[in-house]
Design a protein around this motif. Structure first.
Motif, PDB file in Angstrom:
ATOM      1  N   MET A  79       0.627  -1.247   0.057  1.00  0.00           N
ATOM      2  CA  MET A  79       0.284   0.169   0.012  1.00  0.00           C
ATOM      3  C   MET A  79       1.009   1.007   0.128  1.00  0.00           C
ATOM      4  O   MET A  79       1.715   1.164   0.812  1.00  0.00           O
ATOM      5  CB  MET A  79      -0.733  -0.112   1.156  1.00  0.00           C
ATOM      6  N   SER A  80       0.007   2.089  -0.705  1.00  0.00           N
ATOM      7  CA  SER A  80       1.088   3.589  -0.630  1.00  0.00           C
ATOM      8  C   SER A  80       0.210   4.315   0.993  1.00  0.00           C
ATOM      9  O   SER A  80      -0.314   3.894   1.626  1.00  0.00           O
ATOM     10  CB  SER A  80       1.072   4.510  -1.420  1.00  0.00           C
ATOM     11  N   GLU A  81       1.135   5.342   0.783  1.00  0.00           N
ATOM     12  CA  GLU A  81       0.357   6.320   1.702  1.00  0.00           C
ATOM     13  C   GLU A  81      -0.994   6.819   1.973  1.00  0.00           C
ATOM     14  O   GLU A  81      -1.409   6.466   2.883  1.00  0.00           O
ATOM     15  CB  GLU A  81       1.894   7.252   2.619  1.00  0.00           C
ATOM     16  N   ALA A  82      -1.297   7.407   0.703  1.00  0.00           N
ATOM     17  CA  ALA A  82      -2.546   7.265   0.206  1.00  0.00           C
ATOM     18  C   ALA A  82      -3.025   6.390   0.485  1.00  0.00           C
ATOM     19  O   ALA A  82      -4.594   6.595   0.780  1.00  0.00           O
ATOM     20  CB  ALA A  82      -2.769   8.429  -1.302  1.00  0.00           C
ATOM     21  N   ASP A  83      -3.204   4.735   0.514  1.00  0.00           N
ATOM     22  CA  ASP A  83      -4.327   3.479   0.867  1.00  0.00           C
ATOM     23  C   ASP A  83      -4.369   4.094   2.351  1.00  0.00           C
ATOM     24  O   ASP A  83      -5.567   2.982   1.964  1.00  0.00           O
ATOM     25  CB  ASP A  83      -3.035   2.639   0.170  1.00  0.00           C
ATOM     26  N   PHE A  84      -3.617   4.178   3.032  1.00  0.00           N
ATOM     27  CA  PHE A  84      -3.855   3.936   4.424  1.00  0.00           C
ATOM     28  C   PHE A  84      -4.929   5.007   4.641  1.00  0.00           C
ATOM     29  O   PHE A  84      -5.050   6.240   4.376  1.00  0.00           O
ATOM     30  CB  PHE A  84      -2.348   4.039   5.049  1.00  0.00           C
ATOM     31  N   SER A  85      -5.694   4.403   5.957  1.00  0.00           N
ATOM     32  CA  SER A  85      -7.061   5.345   6.522  1.00  0.00           C
ATOM     33  C   SER A  85      -5.973   6.660   7.172  1.00  0.00           C
ATOM     34  O   SER A  85      -4.881   6.564   7.378  1.00  0.00           O
ATOM     35  CB  SER A  85      -6.877   4.970   7.493  1.00  0.00           C
ATOM     36  N   GLU A  86      -6.631   7.533   7.483  1.00  0.00           N
ATOM     37  CA  GLU A  86      -6.316   9.214   7.479  1.00  0.00           C
ATOM     38  C   GLU A  86      -6.048   8.795   9.621  1.00  0.00           C
ATOM     39  O   GLU A  86      -4.536   9.900   9.004  1.00  0.00           O
ATOM     40  CB  GLU A  86      -7.641  10.188   7.445  1.00  0.00           C
ATOM     41  N   THR A  87      -6.271   7.929   9.461  1.00  0.00           N
ATOM     42  CA  THR A  87      -5.631   7.837  11.629  1.00  0.00           C
ATOM     43  C   THR A  87      -4.800   7.229  11.587  1.00  0.00           C
ATOM     44  O   THR A  87      -3.738   7.839  11.577  1.00  0.00           O
ATOM     45  CB  THR A  87      -6.877   7.272  12.291  1.00  0.00           C
ATOM     46  N   PHE A  88      -4.571   6.386  10.150  1.00  0.00           N
ATOM     47  CA  PHE A  88      -3.132   5.462  10.563  1.00  0.00           C
ATOM     48  C   PHE A  88      -2.414   5.677   9.276  1.00  0.00           C
ATOM     49  O   PHE A  88      -0.750   4.854   9.499  1.00  0.00           O
ATOM     50  CB  PHE A  88      -3.346   3.689   9.713  1.00  0.00           C
ATOM     51  N   GLN A  89      -2.421   6.763   8.850  1.00  0.00           N
ATOM     52  CA  GLN A  89      -1.110   6.898   7.723  1.00  0.00           C
ATOM     53  C   GLN A  89      -0.033   7.225   8.038  1.00  0.00           C
ATOM     54  O   GLN A  89       1.098   6.913   7.760  1.00  0.00           O
ATOM     55  CB  GLN A  89      -1.243   8.460   7.220  1.00  0.00           C
ATOM     56  N   PRO A  90       0.260   8.233   9.572  1.00  0.00           N
ATOM     57  CA  PRO A  90       1.164   8.442   9.928  1.00  0.00           C
ATOM     58  C   PRO A  90       1.743   6.657  10.561  1.00  0.00           C
ATOM     59  O   PRO A  90       3.719   6.832  10.689  1.00  0.00           O
ATOM     60  CB  PRO A  90       1.399   8.437  11.698  1.00  0.00           C
ATOM     61  N   LEU A  91       1.906   5.881  10.418  1.00  0.00           N
ATOM     62  CA  LEU A  91       2.485   4.457  10.804  1.00  0.00           C
ATOM     63  C   LEU A  91       2.947   3.673   9.414  1.00  0.00           C
ATOM     64  O   LEU A  91       3.714   3.196   9.620  1.00  0.00           O
ATOM     65  CB  LEU A  91       1.809   3.314  11.410  1.00  0.00           C
ATOM     66  N   HIS A  92       2.617   4.350   8.068  1.00  0.00           N
ATOM     67  CA  HIS A  92       2.709   3.902   7.059  1.00  0.00           C
ATOM     68  C   HIS A  92       4.004   3.555   6.828  1.00  0.00           C
ATOM     69  O   HIS A  92       4.811   2.090   5.811  1.00  0.00           O
ATOM     70  CB  HIS A  92       2.392   4.803   5.862  1.00  0.00           C
ATOM     71  N   ARG A  93       4.807   4.151   7.343  1.00  0.00           N
ATOM     72  CA  ARG A  93       6.940   4.188   6.875  1.00  0.00           C
ATOM     73  C   ARG A  93       6.877   2.641   8.091  1.00  0.00           C
ATOM     74  O   ARG A  93       7.945   2.375   7.796  1.00  0.00           O
ATOM     75  CB  ARG A  93       7.717   5.072   7.009  1.00  0.00           C
ATOM     76  N   HIS A  94       6.207   2.325   8.626  1.00  0.00           N
ATOM     77  CA  HIS A  94       6.202   0.946   9.712  1.00  0.00           C
ATOM     78  C   HIS A  94       5.629  -0.099   9.156  1.00  0.00           C
ATOM     79  O   HIS A  94       5.449  -0.844   9.425  1.00  0.00           O
ATOM     80  CB  HIS A  94       5.740   1.050  11.088  1.00  0.00           C
ATOM     81  N   ARG A  95       4.456   0.053   7.851  1.00  0.00           N
ATOM     82  CA  ARG A  95       3.304  -0.491   7.429  1.00  0.00           C
ATOM     83  C   ARG A  95       4.747  -2.241   7.658  1.00  0.00           C
ATOM     84  O   ARG A  95       3.603  -3.211   7.974  1.00  0.00           O
ATOM     85  CB  ARG A  95       3.345  -0.795   6.069  1.00  0.00           C
ATOM     86  N   GLU A  96       6.106  -2.711   7.419  1.00  0.00           N
ATOM     87  CA  GLU A  96       6.013  -3.698   7.338  1.00  0.00           C
ATOM     88  C   GLU A  96       5.846  -4.849   8.782  1.00  0.00           C
ATOM     89  O   GLU A  96       6.442  -5.975   8.410  1.00  0.00           O
ATOM     90  CB  GLU A  96       7.280  -4.038   6.439  1.00  0.00           C
ATOM     91  N   GLY A 407       6.069  -4.628  15.245  1.00  0.00           N
ATOM     92  CA  GLY A 407       7.680  -5.438  15.468  1.00  0.00           C
ATOM     93  C   GLY A 407       7.822  -7.175  15.379  1.00  0.00           C
ATOM     94  O   GLY A 407       8.933  -7.148  15.257  1.00  0.00           O
ATOM     95  N   GLY A 408       6.836  -7.781  15.623  1.00  0.00           N
ATOM     96  CA  GLY A 408       6.165  -8.727  14.992  1.00  0.00           C
ATOM     97  C   GLY A 408       7.375  -9.891  16.660  1.00  0.00           C
ATOM     98  O   GLY A 408       7.252 -11.008  16.053  1.00  0.00           O
ATOM     99  N   GLY A 409       7.591  -8.980  18.100  1.00  0.00           N
ATOM    100  CA  GLY A 409       7.509 -10.436  18.413  1.00  0.00           C
ATOM    101  C   GLY A 409       8.827 -11.632  18.439  1.00  0.00           C
ATOM    102  O   GLY A 409       8.225 -12.314  18.700  1.00  0.00           O
ATOM    103  N   GLY A 410      10.118 -11.169  18.320  1.00  0.00           N
ATOM    104  CA  GLY A 410      11.051 -11.677  17.475  1.00  0.00           C
ATOM    105  C   GLY A 410      10.644 -12.899  16.168  1.00  0.00           C
ATOM    106  O   GLY A 410      10.840 -14.069  16.304  1.00  0.00           O
ATOM    107  N   GLY A 411       9.883 -12.700  15.334  1.00  0.00           N
ATOM    108  CA  GLY A 411       9.226 -13.577  14.738  1.00  0.00           C
ATOM    109  C   GLY A 411       7.749 -14.164  14.878  1.00  0.00           C
ATOM    110  O   GLY A 411       7.641 -15.016  13.919  1.00  0.00           O
ATOM    111  N   TYR A 412       7.724 -13.938  15.650  1.00  0.00           N
ATOM    112  CA  TYR A 412       6.379 -14.458  16.326  1.00  0.00           C
ATOM    113  C   TYR A 412       5.108 -14.443  15.375  1.00  0.00           C
ATOM    114  O   TYR A 412       4.804 -14.798  15.261  1.00  0.00           O
ATOM    115  CB  TYR A 412       5.898 -14.877  17.501  1.00  0.00           C
ATOM    116  N   PHE A 413       5.006 -13.077  15.531  1.00  0.00           N
ATOM    117  CA  PHE A 413       4.172 -12.430  14.193  1.00  0.00           C
ATOM    118  C   PHE A 413       4.032 -12.590  13.005  1.00  0.00           C
ATOM    119  O   PHE A 413       5.060 -12.230  12.431  1.00  0.00           O
ATOM    120  CB  PHE A 413       3.568 -11.253  14.888  1.00  0.00           C
ATOM    121  N   ARG A 414       3.143 -12.406  11.858  1.00  0.00           N
ATOM    122  CA  ARG A 414       3.005 -12.370  11.025  1.00  0.00           C
ATOM    123  C   ARG A 414       2.441 -10.779  10.475  1.00  0.00           C
ATOM    124  O   ARG A 414       1.343 -10.548  10.540  1.00  0.00           O
ATOM    125  CB  ARG A 414       2.359 -13.367   9.744  1.00  0.00           C
ATOM    126  N   THR A 415       3.512 -10.229  10.661  1.00  0.00           N
ATOM    127  CA  THR A 415       3.522  -8.425   9.823  1.00  0.00           C
ATOM    128  C   THR A 415       2.568  -8.290   8.700  1.00  0.00           C
ATOM    129  O   THR A 415       2.947  -9.263   7.959  1.00  0.00           O
ATOM    130  CB  THR A 415       4.319  -7.708  10.664  1.00  0.00           C
TER     131      THR A 415
END
Length: 484
Positions: A79-96, A407-415
């Motif tokens: 997703m591009s930053e524009a694809d993120f919701s208005e509230t969560f756009q600041p999180l885009h750079r951490h999307r992975e 963050g993923g918890g050391g690989g525990y979560f699929r982010t």
């Protein structure tokens, strides 16, 4: 020999200052003779970031509106930053490194409302109940002549019990009070919380030995006299280790050094070189940023593995609302369609309010992601950072909850995913028509325990609640599916 000549390495490790407090692969060599069992392993940590009130559903949702009756997920990484919701756009750079969860339900809090209606207790205020249940997941203490409050040991305390060891704090609670506490040692017993970053910093120094004699230097005197020499020694150690590192690890070490120096400057006092024992906190960066830095240092040197950070309330100026508006009564209560006083302008203010918190959360992730760890990852990679809102909306909804894991918890979560959960069960209680809601957030608490190694646990707080409209039991056992 002076106190700090004999203990300065331990002093620096307690601060996360020394180069040896970092796990950098090229320090240990990378030849084929090393086995996996010999490699250092970064520990897992967890940080709870809690904000008051709730959000505006249309401005945080990223779901597929054509699939609301079915589980589905979206790939955040594409997703591009524009694809993120208005509230969560600041999180885009951490999307992975994000998991955005949509449509969870605070089932235990809703079920407690039914108990109050049936005469068990008197306080059905949604703010009070959500504050009591958010981290405990169990019946609140309905205090006679007062408000409801947490009725059990909270999740951060229980995880801390499991991962704490001698020489390490089981957990730390930082930040600001909203109305009632979220973290509890036991029923009706709030956990200690530190609201002053300077005091939190001094608390980290608690592992140094006590003053040697009643008439000798005090602990504060030892800290004050020793910090400058310890910081100088840390700088020399950085310079000594740096030439031995590969290019990537050298860059990470330099970033860690910058983090240490920034914290030192934040807490420098009265023209004294280094950090004073009773520092006057600099206003630069603000208290929330200082707490973020403290959390990174506490995790990086293994002072604790569990932190709860309760965000400060925002002034209207911070999110662009007129000073004449009351955040609670004017903005929050009128921010969602269907509310008696719904006003699109209030919805926009509430969106800006939560976007400001999203910016803080993203800043927290930046700080954690700047600290290098074993295997080329960062502190963020080995930390589960959980953003919890007190309510679902400013109008006191307790279903359709947003929950963010980073963050993923050391690989525990699929982010890198936005995960939507379809409504599958009737709400435990409703003042009006009964409708289906998404899974209980109790399952998320189990998942977080599993991420921290507590895989023998299959519930937290209540095991089940009753669905009032049917009389059937809603099980709260087991982890939340589709996270790993």
């Amino acid at each position: 020999m002076s106190f700090f000549r004999t203990d300065r390495r331990r002093f620096m490790t307690a601060l996360g200052l020394g180069a040896g407090s970092l796990l950098l692969p090229s320090r240990f060599g990378a030849g084929p003779q090393r086995t996996k069992a010999q490699d250092p392993v970064a520990p897992k940590r967890i940080l709870f970031f809690i904000t008051p009130h709730g959000m505006v559903p249309p401005t945080w949702h990223m779901r597929d509106d054509g699939m609301l009756g079915a589980d589905h997920e979206l790939d955040l990484t594409s997703m591009s930053e524009a694809d993120f919701s208005e509230t969560f756009q600041p999180l885009h750079r951490h999307r992975e490194k994000l998991l955005l969860l949509d449509n969870l339900t605070m089932a235990t809090s809703i079920a407690e409302t039914a108990r109050v209606v049936d005469g068990v207790g008197h306080d059905a205020n949604e703010h009070h109940l959500c504050q009591a249940h958010l981290m405990t997941g169990t019946w609140a203490v309905q205090r006679e002549g007062s408000t409801a409050i947490g009725g059990g040991r909270s999740l951060d305390m229980v995880i801390g019990d499991a991962v704490g060891q001698p020489g390490r704090f089981a957990n730390r609670i930082y930040g600001f009070r909203h109305q009632h506490p979220y973290s509890f040692l036991a029923a009706n017993e709030p956990a200690p919380r530190e609201a002053n970053p300077a005091n939190a910093f001094a608390d980290m120094m608690g592992y140094l030995p006590a003053e040697p004699t009643e008439t000798g230097p005090t602990r504060d005197d030892l800290l004050r006299s020793g910090r400058a020499s310890a910081l100088d020694f840390a700088a020399a150690e950085f310079d000594h280790v740096l030439p031995r590192l590969g290019a990537e690890d050298a860059d990470k070490l330099r970033r860690h050094q910058e983090l240490v120096r920034a914290l030192e400057l934040s807490f420098s006092g009265g023209g004294v070189s280094g950090v004073s024992c009773d520092p006057a906190v600099s206003l630069e960066g603000g208290e929330m940023h200082q707490f973020m830095q403290l959390a990174a240092l506490a995790f990086s040197c293994d002072i604790t593995r569990v932190i709860t950070l309760t965000a400060a309330g925002l002034t209207n100026a911070q999110f662009g609302a007129p000073d004449t508006l009351n955040m609670h009564q004017d903005i929050a209560h009128n921010s969602v369609e269907g509310a008696a006083g719904y006003d699109p302008a209030m919805a926009q203010h509430m969106t800006n309010y939560n976007r400001t918190y999203a910016e803080q959360f993203s800043e927290l992730l930046d700080v954690l992601d700047s600290v290098p760890e074993v295997g080329g990852g960062t502190l963020l990679d080995n930390t589960t950072v959980v953003w919890l809102t007190e309510l679902s909306t400013g109008t006191h909804w307790r279903d359709q909850m947003p929950r963010i894991i980073a963050g993923g918890g050391g690989g525990y979560f699929r982010t890198g995913r936005y995960v939507y959960y379809a409504p599958t069960n009737p709400t435990p209680f409703s003042w009006g028509a009964v409708r289906d809601v998404g899974p209980a957030d109790s399952h998320l608490r189990v998942s977080l325990m599993h991420a921290m190694g507590m895989t023998d646990q299959d519930s937290f707080g209540l095991d089940e609640v009753t669905i009032r409209s049917t009389g059937s039991a809603l099980s709260l056992r087991g982890p939340l599916p589709r996270l790993t």
